[in-house]
Design an enzyme around this catalytic site. Structure first.
Site, PDB file in Angstrom:
ATOM      1  N   ASP A 494       0.828  -1.205   0.000  1.00  0.00           N
ATOM      2  CA  ASP A 494       0.000   0.000   0.000  1.00  0.00           C
ATOM      3  C   ASP A 494       0.867   1.263   0.000  1.00  0.00           C
ATOM      4  O   ASP A 494       2.088   1.204   0.264  1.00  0.00           O
ATOM      5  CB  ASP A 494      -0.917  -0.027   1.239  1.00  0.00           C
ATOM      6  N   ASP A 564     -10.682   2.298  -3.451  1.00  0.00           N
ATOM      7  CA  ASP A 564     -11.214   1.908  -2.144  1.00  0.00           C
ATOM      8  C   ASP A 564     -12.736   1.878  -2.154  1.00  0.00           C
ATOM      9  O   ASP A 564     -13.355   1.365  -1.227  1.00  0.00           O
ATOM     10  CB  ASP A 564     -10.750   2.901  -1.069  1.00  0.00           C
TER      11      ASP A 564
HETATM   12  C1  GLA Z   1      -5.798   1.645   2.167  1.00  0.00           C
HETATM   13  C2  GLA Z   1      -6.239   0.492   1.297  1.00  0.00           C
HETATM   14  C3  GLA Z   1      -7.304  -0.310   2.018  1.00  0.00           C
HETATM   15  C4  GLA Z   1      -6.724  -0.802   3.322  1.00  0.00           C
HETATM   16  C5  GLA Z   1      -6.224   0.364   4.164  1.00  0.00           C
HETATM   17  C6  GLA Z   1      -5.488  -0.126   5.389  1.00  0.00           C
HETATM   18  O1  GLA Z   1      -6.829   2.576   2.313  1.00  0.00           O
HETATM   19  O2  GLA Z   1      -6.694   0.926   0.053  1.00  0.00           O
HETATM   20  O3  GLA Z   1      -7.735  -1.402   1.225  1.00  0.00           O
HETATM   21  O4  GLA Z   1      -5.675  -1.706   3.063  1.00  0.00           O
HETATM   22  O5  GLA Z   1      -5.352   1.195   3.419  1.00  0.00           O
HETATM   23  O6  GLA Z   1      -5.052   0.892   6.196  1.00  0.00           O
END
Ligand code: GLA
EC number: 3.2.1.22
Length: 756
Positions: A494, A564
């Site tokens: 990420d 997301d």
């Molecule tokens: C980001 C990702 C999510 C999740 C969060 C965790 O927003 O896109 O899918 O993994 O971080 O903190």
């Protein structure tokens, strides 16, 4: 891809010169790549006319060396017969002293110098104050499927090599450039393109590009190409969701989605980037792309070489649909790890939307059991397992297992997941640090910053300066240790904010802006080294939403996270836009809870599955709240997905009805590479005034073959034959029984023998 190991110097300053040159050479961005077995490209040079021809079965790309020794584009488009000969290139006549040939001639790669008034491909400055650079042809080499053309400044020892590598199967041409400083002092690169693409002269062009924001990524924009310049860019240090480094240009008046000429391309760079589309005073259009020149400077020492990222572009005569399919095929066959046969994406479960940061051994084991019961193949534990991580305020950077949540380490959970027949994946965010962490307390100088200035936080975190050799070493070593000590099959990598205050105080003053390049090279270097040492580990590029999706990161990661926003209706538009540039097989799509956190919309579980089944299926729901019917539905639909996944992930995508322009319907069709089946997903937002659902006309079938229809979910109209010819399914089409609000269905047609 060259994956040799680069040994960094363990401190925050630049490695001294020989290592830097080595570094630049090692990470020359996707210089390699698989070559699919398929039709061959040919590269020829006519030494009498000094004309180059790069031909593939679908395309021709023709350049000549003109009387000014510039390399000039002569043609780019559909394949021309060999019998068509091109005369020697001649620079454009100057229209006036204001519009000189140097500006109006469509050259392949222009230095900023002389009377160049359009976007340059390269701009450098010399320590004596000279900033004039005029590049001329010196020599070339045809080496198998690669053409390299060496150019040099008219007086200074600055060389530029242009690389061209055509892909015979798709006609996509991968271009990049290498700048070499053979002068006896350092020079500064102020702007550098991977390539300049010249389109045929035209006045009716339309530009498509992709824009977005967090949770609203991948919107397709369309606008006429006007005189002047449109700049698509990111100044964020990373690819960004606001613009994606992809473009497509076609003829506005003539094309539809499956017909007409389209020029398209994607830039393989995961840092700040720019693509400019410029129509000059003679109505010629050129597209320039490379690292963003805003705040850019790259210090090229005496003897140093700088390799640009790759800019891949192609031509389709089958409209924007054909352009997308060529890009998908190119990504699958030449670019992705494992190409030309990248592994199919397993169906995964991810705990994030179920548990948030509240992960622990007992809870994850319980979810794993439930996930296994519906046919999940990969169990992924998301954020919250490390350091003092209870929420997003602390812990990033401290990559040890949290002993309250996992008293026995990760092993018991991993073993449990394996015993349930799944492999195990883990979330990491390697380039970030919370100020509330051991790492930051120990190394406050490791983040991007300007001395004495604020360090702006995003999601309570700062960006580690991965350009620093010590940071690079730290990140590589913790990841290598994690993968060596634990049986981990997958990392969700990420990157949850963009840059701010992009300073590198430990570097010499004239090298501090190299951070824009060295950061990305080190990211690529780490990914490549991890892949080489742990070849079975797969990686997802996630950045909040689709903030780090580009051809550069895709060369080193197996899948990407588009958004997301997992609301299944919003996802139809997000996924539609995504597939203009990127293959459905890398597009992770989770089924999550209803109503959606994103917009409180309620959708049936079937609808949510069918939306996610258009890409690589994952489940992100809280399984602890599911009813026994939900488990039964999920098990059935995951089973169905597995039967069609190769077609969805590797097939040819046709957007039969796009959800764009407020459409009430959306229909996609994926045709298997070998043509044995086509899978269709159809969605209805709301039916109005008794209008029936539009008749669906399939594409890409063999007109003379017979196909049997199988409904996977939902209903087709009662008159639908159980089998019919490809011609029937394409020309007569099929009526779907879809009425009401937020309805969905799926079916497939499978080729059968005449006597079956
Ligand atoms: C980001 C990702 C999510 C999740 C969060 C965790 O927003 O896109 O899918 O993994 O971080 O903190």
């Amino acid at each position: 891809m060259n994956t040799s190991t680069y040994r960094p110097h363990i401190n925050g300053a630049r490695p001294h010169f020989p290592c830097r040159v080595l570094l630049l050479l090692l990470v020359f961005v996707f210089a390699g790549g698989a070559q699919a077995q398929g039709p061959k490209a040919t590269i020829r040079f006519n030494s009498t006319t000094r004309v180059f021809r790069i031909d593939t079965p679908r395309t021709s790309y023709i350049m000549g060396i003109n009387e000014a020794n510039e390399v000039q584009n002569l043609y780019w488009g559909g394949r021309l017969p060999d019998s068509d000969q091109f005369a020697a290139a001649k620079s454009m006549p100057g229209a006036a002293s204001f519009d000189p040939p140097m500006t109006t001639t469509p050259v392949e790669y222009a230095g900023w110098g002389g009377m160049l008034y359009v976007e340059p491909s390269l701009k450098v400055s010399f320590p004596d104050g000279n900033r004039d650079l005029v590049l001329q042809y010196v020599s070339h080499k045809i080496d198998g499927d690669q053409l390299s053309i060496v150019m040099k400044d008219i007086s200074r020892e600055v060389y530029v090599t242009l690389y061209y590598r055509p892909d015979g199967e798709t006609g996509i041409l991968r271009r990049s450039a290498e700048v070499e400083n053979r002068t006896d002092t350092a020079i500064t690169i102020e702007q550098v393109s991977a390539a300049t693409w010249n389109l045929p002269r035209g006045t009716d062009y339309r530009l498509r590009y992709l824009t977005g924001r967090w949770a609203g990524e991948w919107t397709v924009q369309e606008q006429p190409v006007h005189p002047g310049k449109t700049v698509l860019e990111s100044r964020r240090g990373t690819t960004g969701a606001q613009n994606n480094p992809w473009f497509a240009i076609d003829y506005e008046g003539e094309n539809d989605s499956e017909r007409g000429g389209v020029w398209f391309g994607g830039l393989g760079w995961s840092g700040s980037w720019q693509i400019s589309v410029e129509q000059d005073m003679l109505q010629q259009v050129r597209v320039n792309g490379g690292p963003n020149s805003f705040d850019f400077a790259y210090h090229l020492p005496k003897g140093g070489k700088f390799g640009t990222p790759a800019f891949c572009a192609g031509y389709s005569d089958q409209g924007i649909g054909g352009a997308s399919r060529l890009l998908h095929r190119y990504e699958i066959d030449t670019l992705l790890p494992g190409a030309p046969k990248p592994k199919l994406r397993p169906v995964l479960y991810n705990s994030w939307e179920a548990t948030g940061f509240d992960v622990n051994e007992v809870g994850q084991m319980a979810l794993a059991e439930k996930a296994a019961s519906i046919g999940i193949e990969r169990f992924v534990m998301d954020d919250g397992w490390f350091g003092q991580r209870k929420d997003d305020r602390a812990g990033l950077g401290d990559w040890y297992v949290n002993s309250q949540k996992f008293p026995h380490g990760l092993k018991p959970l991993i073993e449990k997941v394996h015993s349930l027949g799944m492999d195990f994946g883990l979330w990491v965010e390697p380039e970030m640090v919370n100020p509330d962490s051991d790492l930051y307390h120990k190394h406050p100088d490791w983040v991007l910053n300007f001395t004495g200035r604020p360090r702006t936080e995003g999601r309570n975190q700062l960006v580690l300066n991965l350009a620093r050799p010590d940071v690079r070493a730290y990140v590589y070593e913790f990841l290598d240790k994690l993968l060596t000590e634990n049986d981990i099959a997958f990392l969700k990598w990420d990157y949850n904010r963009n840059w701010s205050e992009p300073g590198w105080p430990a570097a010499p003053l004239d090298e501090q802006k190299d951070v824009y390049v060295d950061f990305i090279h080190n990211l690529y270097g780490i990914l490549a080294e991890l892949k080489a040492k742990h070849p079975n580990v797969e990686i997802e590029s996630c950045s909040g939403g689709g903030s780090r999706v580009d051809l550069g990161i895709m060369h080193l990661t197996d899948e990407v996270w588009p958004s997301d926003n997992t609301d299944a209706y919003d996802r139809l538009s997000i996924q539609n836009g995504f597939t203009y540039a990127y293959a459905p097989g890398v597009m992770m799509a989770w089924v999550t809870d209803s109503p959606s956190w994103a917009n409180q919309r309620s959708l049936s579980l079937e609808y949510r599955f069918l939306s996610s089944m258009q890409g690589s299926l994952g489940i992100g729901s809280n399984l602890n709240k599911w009813s026994s019917e939900d488990f039964a539905t999920a098990k059935k639909m995951i089973g169905q997905y597995k039967t069609v996944r190769e077609t969805v992930q590797r097939g040819e995508l046709y957007r039969l009805i796009t959800p764009e322009h407020g459409s009430e319907q959306s229909v996609t069709e994926s045709v298997a590479r070998d043509g044995h089946e086509a899978v269709v997903f159809a969605f209805l937002h709301s039916s109005n005034e008794l209008y029936p659902y539009p008749r669906v006309h399939l594409e890409g079938l063999d007109r003379n073959a017979n196909y049997r229809i199988e409904v996977l979910d939902g209903r087709v109209s009662g008159e639908t034959p159980s089998r019919a010819s490809g011609a029937y399914w394409m020309d007569r089409g099929i009526d779907l029984d879809l009425q009401g609000d937020f309805r969905a269905m799926a079916f497939r047609v499978e080729r059968v023998n005449a006597n079956q």
